[in-house]
Design a protein around this motif. Structure first.
Motif, PDB file in Angstrom:
ATOM      1  N   LEU A  18      -8.527   7.337   9.610  1.00 23.06           N
ATOM      2  CA  LEU A  18      -8.661   6.735   8.289  1.00 23.06           C
ATOM      3  C   LEU A  18      -7.692   5.559   8.117  1.00 23.06           C
ATOM      4  CD1 LEU A  18      -8.927   9.966   6.091  1.00 23.06           C
ATOM      5  CD2 LEU A  18     -10.787   8.487   6.898  1.00 23.06           C
ATOM      6  N   ASP A  19      -7.934   4.757   7.096  1.00 20.68           N
ATOM      7  CA  ASP A  19      -7.069   3.613   6.813  1.00 20.68           C
ATOM      8  C   ASP A  19      -5.644   4.069   6.466  1.00 20.68           C
ATOM      9  OD1 ASP A  19      -9.138   1.887   7.256  1.00 20.68           O
ATOM     10  OD2 ASP A  19      -9.667   1.648   5.126  1.00 20.68           O
ATOM     11  N   TYR A  20      -4.736   3.124   6.617  1.00 26.49           N
ATOM     12  CA  TYR A  20      -3.303   3.338   6.413  1.00 26.49           C
ATOM     13  C   TYR A  20      -2.975   4.015   5.078  1.00 26.49           C
ATOM     14  CZ  TYR A  20       1.576   1.589   5.805  1.00 26.49           C
ATOM     15  OH  TYR A  20       2.921   1.444   5.575  1.00 26.49           O
ATOM     16  N   ILE A  21      -3.634   3.608   4.012  1.00 26.25           N
ATOM     17  CA  ILE A  21      -3.293   4.110   2.677  1.00 26.25           C
ATOM     18  C   ILE A  21      -3.549   5.610   2.548  1.00 26.25           C
ATOM     19  CG2 ILE A  21      -5.559   3.665   1.635  1.00 26.25           C
ATOM     20  CD1 ILE A  21      -3.980   2.717  -0.896  1.00 26.25           C
ATOM     21  N   TYR A  22      -4.518   6.143   3.293  1.00 26.55           N
ATOM     22  CA  TYR A  22      -4.835   7.563   3.182  1.00 26.55           C
ATOM     23  C   TYR A  22      -3.725   8.444   3.752  1.00 26.55           C
ATOM     24  CZ  TYR A  22      -9.503   6.216   1.745  1.00 26.55           C
ATOM     25  OH  TYR A  22     -10.568   5.697   1.051  1.00 26.55           O
ATOM     26  N   LEU A  23      -2.928   7.883   4.662  1.00 28.74           N
ATOM     27  CA  LEU A  23      -1.774   8.624   5.183  1.00 28.74           C
ATOM     28  C   LEU A  23      -0.826   8.970   4.046  1.00 28.74           C
ATOM     29  CD1 LEU A  23       0.026   9.707   7.475  1.00 28.74           C
ATOM     30  CD2 LEU A  23       0.867   7.366   7.787  1.00 28.74           C
ATOM     31  N   TRP A  24      -0.601   8.011   3.155  1.00 28.75           N
ATOM     32  CA  TRP A  24       0.346   8.224   2.053  1.00 28.75           C
ATOM     33  C   TRP A  24      -0.241   9.097   0.956  1.00 28.75           C
ATOM     34  CZ3 TRP A  24       4.166   7.386   4.680  1.00 28.75           C
ATOM     35  CH2 TRP A  24       4.234   6.314   5.572  1.00 28.75           C
ATOM     36  N   ILE A  25      -1.538   9.061   0.786  1.00 25.29           N
ATOM     37  CA  ILE A  25      -2.174   9.981  -0.167  1.00 25.29           C
ATOM     38  C   ILE A  25      -1.997  11.419   0.308  1.00 25.29           C
ATOM     39  CG2 ILE A  25      -4.369  10.705  -1.174  1.00 25.29           C
ATOM     40  CD1 ILE A  25      -5.217   7.740  -1.104  1.00 25.29           C
ATOM     41  N   GLY A  26      -2.159  11.647   1.599  1.00 25.66           N
ATOM     42  CA  GLY A  26      -1.942  12.978   2.158  1.00 25.66           C
ATOM     43  C   GLY A  26      -0.504  13.439   2.009  1.00 25.66           C
ATOM     44  N   VAL A  71       1.379   3.985  -3.604  1.00 22.74           N
ATOM     45  CA  VAL A  71       1.110   5.429  -3.549  1.00 22.74           C
ATOM     46  C   VAL A  71       2.409   6.207  -3.713  1.00 22.74           C
ATOM     47  CG1 VAL A  71       0.241   7.335  -2.147  1.00 22.74           C
ATOM     48  CG2 VAL A  71      -0.933   5.127  -2.104  1.00 22.74           C
ATOM     49  N   GLU A 101       0.834  -1.206   0.000  1.00 20.73           N
ATOM     50  CA  GLU A 101       0.000   0.000   0.000  1.00 20.73           C
ATOM     51  C   GLU A 101       0.866   1.251   0.000  1.00 20.73           C
ATOM     52  OE1 GLU A 101      -2.853   0.077   3.118  1.00 20.73           O
ATOM     53  OE2 GLU A 101      -4.108  -1.494   2.245  1.00 20.73           O
ATOM     54  N   ILE A 111      -5.341  12.701   9.501  1.00 22.18           N
ATOM     55  CA  ILE A 111      -5.736  11.425   8.894  1.00 22.18           C
ATOM     56  C   ILE A 111      -5.758  10.288   9.908  1.00 22.18           C
ATOM     57  CG2 ILE A 111      -4.970   9.643   7.256  1.00 22.18           C
ATOM     58  CD1 ILE A 111      -4.031  11.932   5.430  1.00 22.18           C
TER      59      ILE A 111
END
Length: 449
Positions: A416-424, A364, A360, A410
């Motif tokens: 939020l889920d782990y993946i949203y950290l990297w989107i941010g 990203v 994940e 986040i």
């Protein structure tokens, strides 16, 4: 090896970028593979050992990262002096830069050993997890002087366009690590089994061996000699130049280190397996960023020399060509990791949760490659034209202020889920890269008007 740097001022820029960047990138590939080997053997101990290694690396990067900043300053100052044909001044920067880095190493070793337990605890380590981290980082910190000495030697060589010598040490170091890691980890004959500390001990031994070879190559440049030991003595003006030129870049590295620790703190809130997956994913990501790092070395060398010679049109062209090549390489990296990312990550841990966390992150992070290329090359350009102050503010924004706000929102507020950290993180890094690009171009335009 060429001891006259005039070819850096006259040869074709695309050819020079390839000539300098390719050896640097090759060396960095083997350096990253070196770290991958460490992770592999840590995985033979436990998933917790991988996490401990990831935490320890953050502290190690914070301490020795200062060496990268000041080594870039040494390269820029020698390059500018060489571009102006001031050979004696270039030699002074080389001699005094070596001792400066060694003195810095002693200070950082003491501070690192003092603060390491506290920092590991802040990052979530406790009990056996904490002890594994300390076993590794304490040995590494004891060998800081060898890292710093090699950074100084490499800075001198890079200022002359030589990225092959350091590449050679990294290639040899990788193969030496393959032999020494299991030797010190498991023990053999009179050599006791050291566990995770053995991985660190192998690194220190390799750095010591590398320093001998690097000294030999530096002496060949004629910039450094032992005819007059007073050349090495501290000098207020030279040290001031090193501090003024190196502090923003070193602060950048320090802020990056704190930013990485801040990020790994929020990752740790997802659990130990998330930390392990992040550590693996980050190493895999670094493999694809290596050419960009090699390009940044080439840009620093070429910009510092050409700026010193007041060839400002060439300076602009160096940045433009570097970005072009960097974006092409980034596209390849994105495609490659989308195809092979999961396969590569699964080689380090067979825990499905760890693999998924690593994947994940990677899927990203690859889309940030274009922003990383822009930041790396703009920072090298600012360093090369002796305008490094903005580097600090860009780093402060993207590594501390924006990163904390995004991660806290986040992970803590919205859960939020782990993946949203990297989107941010992706959005934040692109905003920093866009600003760095336009700021750098504005400065270069002012010199050519």
């Amino acid at each position: 090896m060429k001891t006259d740097s005039k070819y850096l001022l006259n040869d074709d820029i695309p050819s020079l970028l390839k000539q300098i960047a390719l050896p640097a990138s090759t060396g960095m590939f083997f350096n990253t593979m070196y770290n991958v080997v460490d992770i592999f053997y840590a995985g033979q101990i436990s998933t917790q050992a991988i996490s401990a290694l990831s935490l320890s690396f953050m502290i190690f990067f914070m301490v020795t990262g200062l060496g990268y900043g000041f080594s870039a300053a040494i390269t820029a100052l020698i390059g500018n002096a060489s571009g102006r044909s001031k050979k004696f001044l270039a030699s002074l920067y080389a001699h005094k830069g070596i001792l400066f880095m060694q003195l810095l190493a002693l200070v950082l070793t003491a501070i690192g050993l003092l603060l390491a337990p506290f920092m590991l605890k802040v990052l979530g380590a406790s009990d056996d997890y904490l002890q594994l981290g300390l076993d590794y980082i304490n040995v590494i910190l004891a060998g800081t002087i060898f890292f710093m000495t090699n950074y100084a030697f490499n800075a001198i060589l890079v200022s002359k366009g030589d990225t092959k010598s350091y590449r050679n040490t990294l290639i040899v170091g990788f193969f030496a690590n393959l032999i020494l890691n299991p030797l010190f980890l498991y023990g053999f004959g009179p050599i006791p089994a050291m566990g995770i500390a053995g991985l660190a001990f192998a690194t220190v031994v390799i750095q010591f061996m590398n320093s001998i070879y690097m000294l030999y190559k530096v002496l060949q440049t004629k910039l450094v000699h032992f005819n007059n030991l007073k050349y090495f003595y501290p000098n207020k003006k030279i040290y001031k130049d090193l501090l003024v030129q190196g502090f923003p870049s070193s602060s950048n590295i320090m802020i990056m280190s704190f930013g990485s620790m801040l990020l790994i703190y929020f990752v740790s809130l997802y659990g130990v397996k998330a930390v392990a997956g992040f550590g693996i994913g980050m190493r895999v990501e670094q493999l694809m960023l290596l050419p960009a790092l090699g390009l940044s070395s080439a840009v620093l060398t070429l910009v510092s020399n050409n700026f010193g010679a007041k060839k400002y049109d060439r300076v602009k062209l160096i940045l433009d060509k570097g970005l072009k090549y960097g974006f092409i390489i980034s596209t390849f990296g994105i495609v490659f990791l989308y195809i092979f990312g999961k396969l590569i990550i699964s080689q380090f841990d067979d825990d499905l949760a760890v693999i998924n966390y690593g994947l994940e992150y990677t899927l990203v992070a690859v889309w940030i490659f274009y922003a990383y290329v822009t930041l790396f090359l703009c920072v090298s350009t600012l360093q090369g034209i002796k305008r490094p102050k903005m580097i600090f503010y860009i780093a402060l924004y993207r590594q501390i202020v924006a990163k904390f706000i995004i991660a806290y929102a986040i992970v803590v507020i919205f859960n939020l889920d782990y993946i949203y950290l990297w989107i941010g993180v992706l959005v934040m890094i692109y905003s920093a890269a866009i600003f760095a690009y336009f700021y750098t171009k504005k400065l270069l335009t002012a010199y050519t008007i």
